[in-house]
Structure formats: C-alpha cells, structure tokens
Design a protein around this motif. Structure first.
Motif, PDB file in Angstrom:
ATOM      1  N   LEU A 182      40.717  43.756  34.325  1.00  0.00           N
ATOM      2  CA  LEU A 182      40.796  43.839  35.963  1.00  0.00           C
ATOM      3  C   LEU A 182      39.553  44.877  35.666  1.00  0.00           C
ATOM      4  O   LEU A 182      39.275  45.189  35.439  1.00  0.00           O
ATOM      5  N   LEU A 183      38.866  44.086  36.599  1.00  0.00           N
ATOM      6  CA  LEU A 183      36.797  44.863  36.631  1.00  0.00           C
ATOM      7  C   LEU A 183      36.691  45.223  37.988  1.00  0.00           C
ATOM      8  O   LEU A 183      36.533  44.036  38.413  1.00  0.00           O
ATOM      9  N   ASN A 184      35.705  46.604  38.203  1.00  0.00           N
ATOM     10  CA  ASN A 184      34.626  46.382  39.411  1.00  0.00           C
ATOM     11  C   ASN A 184      33.361  45.777  38.949  1.00  0.00           C
ATOM     12  O   ASN A 184      32.537  45.384  38.620  1.00  0.00           O
ATOM     13  N   HIS A 185      32.856  44.320  40.061  1.00  0.00           N
ATOM     14  CA  HIS A 185      31.965  44.044  40.042  1.00  0.00           C
ATOM     15  C   HIS A 185      30.574  44.738  39.675  1.00  0.00           C
ATOM     16  O   HIS A 185      29.412  44.924  39.106  1.00  0.00           O
ATOM     17  N   VAL A 186      30.621  45.767  40.955  1.00  0.00           N
ATOM     18  CA  VAL A 186      29.468  47.200  40.701  1.00  0.00           C
ATOM     19  C   VAL A 186      30.729  48.227  40.692  1.00  0.00           C
ATOM     20  O   VAL A 186      31.363  48.786  41.279  1.00  0.00           O
ATOM     21  N   ASP A 187      29.846  49.241  39.858  1.00  0.00           N
ATOM     22  CA  ASP A 187      30.525  50.413  39.385  1.00  0.00           C
ATOM     23  C   ASP A 187      30.595  51.310  40.634  1.00  0.00           C
ATOM     24  O   ASP A 187      29.313  51.387  41.380  1.00  0.00           O
ATOM     25  N   TYR A 188      31.276  51.854  41.245  1.00  0.00           N
ATOM     26  CA  TYR A 188      31.392  52.517  43.286  1.00  0.00           C
ATOM     27  C   TYR A 188      30.438  53.680  42.589  1.00  0.00           C
ATOM     28  O   TYR A 188      29.436  54.246  43.334  1.00  0.00           O
ATOM     29  N   ARG A 189      30.827  54.348  41.635  1.00  0.00           N
ATOM     30  CA  ARG A 189      29.521  55.791  41.393  1.00  0.00           C
ATOM     31  C   ARG A 189      28.596  55.644  41.011  1.00  0.00           C
ATOM     32  O   ARG A 189      27.392  56.159  41.848  1.00  0.00           O
ATOM     33  N   THR A 190      27.440  54.991  39.879  1.00  0.00           N
ATOM     34  CA  THR A 190      26.752  54.568  38.873  1.00  0.00           C
ATOM     35  C   THR A 190      25.542  53.617  39.801  1.00  0.00           C
ATOM     36  O   THR A 190      24.311  53.500  39.692  1.00  0.00           O
ATOM     37  N   GLY A 191      26.690  52.729  40.326  1.00  0.00           N
ATOM     38  CA  GLY A 191      25.994  51.612  41.084  1.00  0.00           C
ATOM     39  C   GLY A 191      25.516  50.338  39.665  1.00  0.00           C
ATOM     40  O   GLY A 191      25.051  48.999  40.312  1.00  0.00           O
ATOM     41  N   ARG A 192      26.225  50.487  38.843  1.00  0.00           N
ATOM     42  CA  ARG A 192      26.034  49.503  37.427  1.00  0.00           C
ATOM     43  C   ARG A 192      26.608  48.691  38.397  1.00  0.00           C
ATOM     44  O   ARG A 192      28.077  48.117  38.697  1.00  0.00           O
ATOM     45  N   LEU A 193      26.045  47.323  37.630  1.00  0.00           N
ATOM     46  CA  LEU A 193      26.880  45.322  37.861  1.00  0.00           C
ATOM     47  C   LEU A 193      26.672  45.433  36.496  1.00  0.00           C
ATOM     48  O   LEU A 193      26.295  45.222  35.626  1.00  0.00           O
ATOM     49  N   HIS A 194      28.220  44.793  36.317  1.00  0.00           N
ATOM     50  CA  HIS A 194      29.021  44.294  35.100  1.00  0.00           C
ATOM     51  C   HIS A 194      28.732  42.773  35.602  1.00  0.00           C
ATOM     52  O   HIS A 194      28.464  42.544  36.215  1.00  0.00           O
ATOM     53  N   ASP A 195      28.189  42.160  34.075  1.00  0.00           N
ATOM     54  CA  ASP A 195      28.556  40.555  34.059  1.00  0.00           C
ATOM     55  C   ASP A 195      29.754  40.020  34.515  1.00  0.00           C
ATOM     56  O   ASP A 195      30.188  39.363  33.028  1.00  0.00           O
ATOM     57  N   LEU A 196      30.245  39.531  35.317  1.00  0.00           N
ATOM     58  CA  LEU A 196      30.825  38.447  36.478  1.00  0.00           C
ATOM     59  C   LEU A 196      30.847  37.696  35.322  1.00  0.00           C
ATOM     60  O   LEU A 196      32.096  36.758  34.888  1.00  0.00           O
ATOM     61  N   PRO A 197      30.074  37.017  34.670  1.00  0.00           N
ATOM     62  CA  PRO A 197      29.805  35.169  34.921  1.00  0.00           C
ATOM     63  C   PRO A 197      30.142  35.646  32.900  1.00  0.00           C
ATOM     64  O   PRO A 197      31.528  34.460  32.507  1.00  0.00           O
ATOM     65  N   GLY A 198      29.816  36.471  32.387  1.00  0.00           N
ATOM     66  CA  GLY A 198      30.206  36.206  30.979  1.00  0.00           C
ATOM     67  C   GLY A 198      31.093  37.171  30.684  1.00  0.00           C
ATOM     68  O   GLY A 198      31.990  36.878  29.552  1.00  0.00           O
ATOM     69  N   LEU A 199      31.507  38.226  31.207  1.00  0.00           N
ATOM     70  CA  LEU A 199      32.953  38.697  31.391  1.00  0.00           C
ATOM     71  C   LEU A 199      34.557  37.563  31.749  1.00  0.00           C
ATOM     72  O   LEU A 199      35.378  37.583  31.235  1.00  0.00           O
ATOM     73  N   THR A 200      34.304  36.929  32.588  1.00  0.00           N
ATOM     74  CA  THR A 200      34.851  35.883  32.598  1.00  0.00           C
ATOM     75  C   THR A 200      35.150  34.875  32.479  1.00  0.00           C
ATOM     76  O   THR A 200      35.963  34.995  31.653  1.00  0.00           O
ATOM     77  N   ALA A 201      34.101  34.358  30.902  1.00  0.00           N
ATOM     78  CA  ALA A 201      33.645  33.448  30.293  1.00  0.00           C
ATOM     79  C   ALA A 201      34.711  34.591  29.293  1.00  0.00           C
ATOM     80  O   ALA A 201      35.965  33.353  28.425  1.00  0.00           O
ATOM     81  N   ALA A 202      34.754  35.225  28.461  1.00  0.00           N
ATOM     82  CA  ALA A 202      35.551  36.071  27.733  1.00  0.00           C
ATOM     83  C   ALA A 202      36.425  36.383  28.053  1.00  0.00           C
ATOM     84  O   ALA A 202      37.771  35.673  27.169  1.00  0.00           O
ATOM     85  N   ALA A 203      37.440  36.524  28.842  1.00  0.00           N
ATOM     86  CA  ALA A 203      38.943  36.686  29.831  1.00  0.00           C
ATOM     87  C   ALA A 203      39.066  34.739  29.208  1.00  0.00           C
ATOM     88  O   ALA A 203      40.242  34.933  28.442  1.00  0.00           O
ATOM     89  N   HIS A 204      38.278  34.255  29.620  1.00  0.00           N
ATOM     90  CA  HIS A 204      39.442  33.050  29.794  1.00  0.00           C
ATOM     91  C   HIS A 204      39.517  31.872  28.229  1.00  0.00           C
ATOM     92  O   HIS A 204      40.230  31.820  27.944  1.00  0.00           O
ATOM     93  N   ALA A 205      38.204  32.240  27.265  1.00  0.00           N
ATOM     94  CA  ALA A 205      37.660  32.342  25.914  1.00  0.00           C
ATOM     95  C   ALA A 205      39.372  32.539  25.484  1.00  0.00           C
ATOM     96  O   ALA A 205      39.916  32.090  23.934  1.00  0.00           O
ATOM     97  N   ALA A 206      39.947  33.826  25.900  1.00  0.00           N
ATOM     98  CA  ALA A 206      40.817  34.604  24.785  1.00  0.00           C
ATOM     99  C   ALA A 206      42.479  34.293  25.586  1.00  0.00           C
ATOM    100  O   ALA A 206      42.925  34.700  24.907  1.00  0.00           O
ATOM    101  N   GLY A 207      41.972  33.109  26.195  1.00  0.00           N
ATOM    102  CA  GLY A 207      43.417  32.536  27.321  1.00  0.00           C
ATOM    103  C   GLY A 207      43.941  33.793  28.461  1.00  0.00           C
ATOM    104  O   GLY A 207      45.162  33.774  28.762  1.00  0.00           O
ATOM    105  N   ALA A 208      42.686  34.349  28.688  1.00  0.00           N
ATOM    106  CA  ALA A 208      43.961  35.552  29.544  1.00  0.00           C
ATOM    107  C   ALA A 208      42.897  35.540  31.095  1.00  0.00           C
ATOM    108  O   ALA A 208      42.256  34.536  31.351  1.00  0.00           O
ATOM    109  N   LEU A 209      43.357  35.891  32.794  1.00  0.00           N
ATOM    110  CA  LEU A 209      43.025  35.516  33.630  1.00  0.00           C
ATOM    111  C   LEU A 209      42.250  37.155  33.927  1.00  0.00           C
ATOM    112  O   LEU A 209      42.412  37.869  33.694  1.00  0.00           O
ATOM    113  N   ILE A 210      41.294  36.236  34.825  1.00  0.00           N
ATOM    114  CA  ILE A 210      40.709  38.205  35.527  1.00  0.00           C
ATOM    115  C   ILE A 210      40.865  38.212  36.390  1.00  0.00           C
ATOM    116  O   ILE A 210      40.998  37.313  37.347  1.00  0.00           O
ATOM    117  N   VAL A 211      40.703  39.425  37.615  1.00  0.00           N
ATOM    118  CA  VAL A 211      40.932  39.516  38.406  1.00  0.00           C
ATOM    119  C   VAL A 211      39.398  40.409  38.316  1.00  0.00           C
ATOM    120  O   VAL A 211      39.364  42.045  37.900  1.00  0.00           O
TER     121      VAL A 211
END
Length: 412
Positions: A182-211
C-alpha cells in the motif's frame, strides 16, 4: 546614512523584481490555454485559493443541479427517481467519468463510500487475492494516518503483518513474503510524487499485489492505472476533482481481478440481484461488486455535476500547467521571502513533484493564519509545514505571484 542607503537600495531592488514577476505572471496567464477554465468555478473575489489539495473550489452548475435533485427528483418524483431517473446507476456511471482522469478503461471504477471504507475493501480484497502463505502487508511509513489505521485493521482481519517502509526504499523491501503493498502516489505532507510505474512493476516481479492511494494525484496529474498494470486503487473526489465536502470516494478494481475480488463489505447494493432480497450473497459482475449500501445521492449527483468542469480537458495539459505554476511559485518565494525563513520540502525535480508546494518554517500555524487573513488560503500541517495546493483548472500565475509576495510581507 550608509545603512539607510542600503535599505533604500534593497527596497528599490525588490520593487523592480516585483514589477518583473508581476509582468511575467501576466504574460504566462495570457498564454495559458487553460486560463478560461477558471470561469467554470465560483470563487470569491479577492481571494487566492491554494487549498484545492484539501477541498476543491465550487464548480459552476453544481448548486443548480443539487437544487434540481432536491426539488424535482426527490421532492416531486420521490422514490420513482430510483427506477425512472438516474439514481440507481450513479456509482458506476460517475465512475466511468472519473476513469479517464486516472487512466482507466470503463467498467473498472465505482463511486461510493469514503476513501477509508474503499481502502478497507481494497486491502482485504487484495489480501484475499494474494498468493497463499504470504504474510506481509508493506505500508508507506509516511502515509496519511487513516491509511495506517485501516491497514492495521485489514491486517488483523486477514492474518497479515504490517511492515512500514519509506517509499524510496519500497522496491528493495518487497520480497517473497510480501502479499500486498500500500503506497500513496503523492505524499500528503510534502507533495513528493512516488514512482507508480516502477513500484508497481517491482511488486508484480515479487509476486505481490499493489494498492495505490490517489487522493493527492487523481485530477492533478496522469496516473495511468491500466497502462502500468495497477491492481487496485482508491481516491477521494473532494480535492482536485472538486466534488464538494465529503463527496464520495472511488474504488478501482482492475478488470483482471474483478471476477475473484471478494469484498469484505458485501452489501445489498453489490449483490447480483439486489432486489431479490435473498439471504445468500452473490456478488454482482464487474466493479459494481464494490458497492455496499444505498448511495448518498445528493453528494453523488453533486459530484457528477462537478465533473463537468473537466469537459474537453486533458490531464496532460493540467500536469504541464501544474509544474509551470509550482516552478513559478518557488521562483517568486525565493525572490520575496527573506533568505533562511522557509525551506521547500517538496522535491524540485518534476518527476518527483505532485501539484503542491510545502514549505517548512517556524511558527507555521501563525504564518498560515496571517496569510489567510490577507486573502491567501493555503493550509498548515503539524508541526511546521505550510502547504499550497495548485489546482490548474482555476489557479493562475498571478495567483502564484501574489501568494509568494504576501508570504514575503508576512515575514517582513
């Protein structure tokens, strides 16, 4: 005398710089292809509104639509509006209006309930879809508090163990025991944008699901849920989608997961035959199984009217203006605010920035109160962060310049 001369020279320099920035803001607004969209919103005169990341402005047409629903559909048609009007299909119909704004094909987004409730559905549903034997629920350590509370509850219900992680280290933390991330696409406090494509791919490569929690990205920047293979996502509609206070949230269930998605809240509205009133639950087909109880029609239809503000608008154009606005605001802050008084905690890199700027300063609450008193509305996050949300549909470059100039005046 020398001191007086120095102060006068500094004042003249600031005046010249202010004239330059005001002129630049006017030029940028004149060239802005989205500037005309401001007319789609009802905004008070004399106010710079930079809190759309908490509550979006009121779109034109919403008040009239709500009055029509109250007076005619509820007042005149009464219960007939469920069967002969637009009420019953609202959750999936409005979901299909939101879908292109988050990069989803029709039939995968359903609207209703709150973000918290939808997050609970998504996390428990994801855990039930996960590979057997996995025990870890990896959660953004800096997440909005409610996400953490919901994650802990979902973990207790499904036998998982919550593991907090800094999103910058999430890819390395995902392993063979990870069931759900479970990850936030954008951090509510800092406005930092997280790597949705890369982290989704990493989760799937490990056989996990991502929300993904899209509360601070949906309607502000391209998300690409389908393109990047996201499993499940949730988001609110009262920020950048301008749906109104407490407007219903949305739940995205990727088409490939819908047949097996097992909601922990199997309400009658998500039943395959809701009016059969059977004692056994059979889930509806598609994302509709994410429905629970009777929809909040007044808020739901207000949201539908609010989404008309997006007619003909490309999210990519919104993103381009958002980055230009936040760049210009930071430039103006550097020009107007005395050195050392504020520190930006929002990443400078475009690929890591959402649609807000967060500045750290002493006495942040008092500073924001003074800004609001002077007609510049942002918000404060404890202990020391000033947040300024830039909604490109109605915020212009002159707004950014005035906000920064006013902040400079507050600091004297």
């Amino acid at each position: 005398m020398a001191g007086t001369a120095g102060l006068e020279a500094r004042a003249a320099e600031l005046e010249a710089r202010a004239a330059e920035l005001e002129a630049r803001a006017a030029e940028l607004d004149a060239a802005d292809g989205l500037a005309k969209l401001r007319d789609r919103f009802s905004l008070p005169d004399g106010v710079v509104y930079l809190d759309g990341n908490s509550l979006g402005a009121l779109p034109q047409g919403v008040a009239q639509r709500v009055a029509e629903v109250v007076a005619h559909e509820w007042g005149g048609e009464l219960i007939r509006s469920w069967s002969t009007g637009t009420w019953w299909t609202a959750p999936e119909r409005i979901g299909d209006k939101i879908a292109p704004l988050v990069g989803a094909a029709p039939g995968q987004v359903v609207v209703g309930d709150s973000t918290s409730v939808n997050l609970f559905k998504a996390l428990v549903g994801a855990a039930r879809l996960a590979r057997p034997g996995r025990t870890q629920l990896l959660v953004d350590a800096s997440t909005f508090p409610t996400d953490g509370y919901i994650a802990a509850s979902a973990a207790r219900m499904t036998g998982l163990t919550v593991t907090p992680v800094d999103p910058s280290q999430a890819a390395e933390a995902i392993g063979p025991d990870t069931a759900v991330v479970l990850l936030n696409h954008v951090d509510y406090r800092t406005g930092r944008l997280h790597d949705l494509p890369g982290l989704t791919a990493a989760a799937h490569a490990a056989g996990a699901l991502i929300v993904w929690d899209l509360c601070h990205s949906g309607g502000a920047l391209p998300v690409g849920l389908d393109a990047h293979g996201v499993d499940l996502a949730v988001g609110c509609t009262y920020k950048y989608l301008n749906g109104g206070p407490g407007s219903p949230a949305y739940l995205y269930i990727a088409e490939r997961h819908q047949a097996a998605f097992d909601s922990p809240l199997p309400g009658w509205n998500g039943h395959a035959d809701p009016f059969a009133m059977t004692s056994d639950y059979t889930p509806a087909q598609g994302a509709v199984r994410g429905r629970v109880g009777t929809p909040d029609i007044l808020s739901m239809l207000a949201l539908e009217a609010a989404l008309d503000a997006w007619d003909g608008v490309a999210v990519e154009d919104v993103r381009a203006k958002s980055l230009a606005l936040t760049d210009f605001f930071l430039e103006c802050v550097a020009a107007y605010v005395p050195a050392g008084r504020v520190e930006s905690v929002t990443p400078a890199e475009h690929e890591r920035r959402g649609s807000q700027v967060s500045l750290r300063t002493e006495n942040a609450r008092e500073v924001m109160d003074e800004l609001i008193a002077r007609g510049v509305i942002g918000d404060f996050r404890a202990p020391d962060v000033l947040r300024f949300g830039f909604t490109p549909l109605y915020v212009g470059f002159a707004d950014a310049e005035r906000a920064a100039r006013t902040l400079g005046h507050v600091f004297g």
